[in-house]
Design a protein around this motif. Structure first.
Motif: not given
Ligand code: FES
Ligand code: FES
Length: 161
Positions: A33-40, A45-51, A76-81, A107-112
């Motif tokens: 819906d928002l086109g924020l494609l940085g979050t993968k 299943e909550g196992q990899c952190g890509a999202c 806040v997503t990767i696009e908002g940092l 992106a998930g690594m950076i957010v983490a």
């Protein structure tokens, strides 16, 4: 698909007011819906952190978060940092160190890492590994990722912004 509900929340500093199925995942809403494609979408299943995204400053897996759960909250997503042209120090550090290969996890690594340094601005290597252990890198770039987090600590002087 359930009945639609009105949901208001903030994404990267902008208020969003939407009518949508409250059970949709936050990840689907951000990407489709928002086109924020940085979050993968990695495992779903909550196992990899890509999202990984920040919700009121806390790292969460957007693939396992219903959009209704962020009602009234700040996402806040990767696009908002970055601030304008200025990368967030963690982004700058990953770039300097080259802490990626395919980049799918990045992106998930950076957010983490942002969440980790907000909670602990000067972590030890053991604390970095523990703090990042919900994020998987299929290219096994882990040594460089740890170096990038260390570099981010240097860039922030041990005090994340
Ligand atoms: S896609 Fe969300 S944890 Fe893997
Ligand atoms: S750089 Fe490829 S998954 Fe991490």
């Amino acid at each position: 698909m359930g009945a639609e509900a009105a949901i208001r929340f903030t994404v990267n500093g902008r208020e969003k007011s939407v009518e949508t199925d409250p059970d949709r995942t936050l990840l689907e809403f951000l990407r489709e819906d928002l086109g924020l494609l940085g979050t993968k979408y990695g495992c779903g299943e909550g196992q990899c952190g890509a999202c990984s995204v920040l919700v009121d400053g806390r790292r969460m897996n957007a693939c396992r978060t219903a959009v209704s759960k962020v009602s009234g909250r700040s996402v806040v997503t990767i696009e908002g940092l970055a601030k304008g042209e200025a990368l967030h120090p963690v982004q700058q550090a990953f770039l300097e160190v080259g802490a990626y290969q395919c980049g799918f996890c990045t992106a998930g690594m950076i957010v983490a890492a942002v969440a980790l340094l907000d909670a602990n601005p000067a972590p030890s290597d053991v604390e970095i590994v523990a703090g990042m252990d919900r994020n998987l890198c299929r290219c096994c770039s882990y040594p460089k990722i740890v170096r990038a987090v260390r570099r981010a600590v240097e860039l922030t002087g041990g005090g994340a912004r």
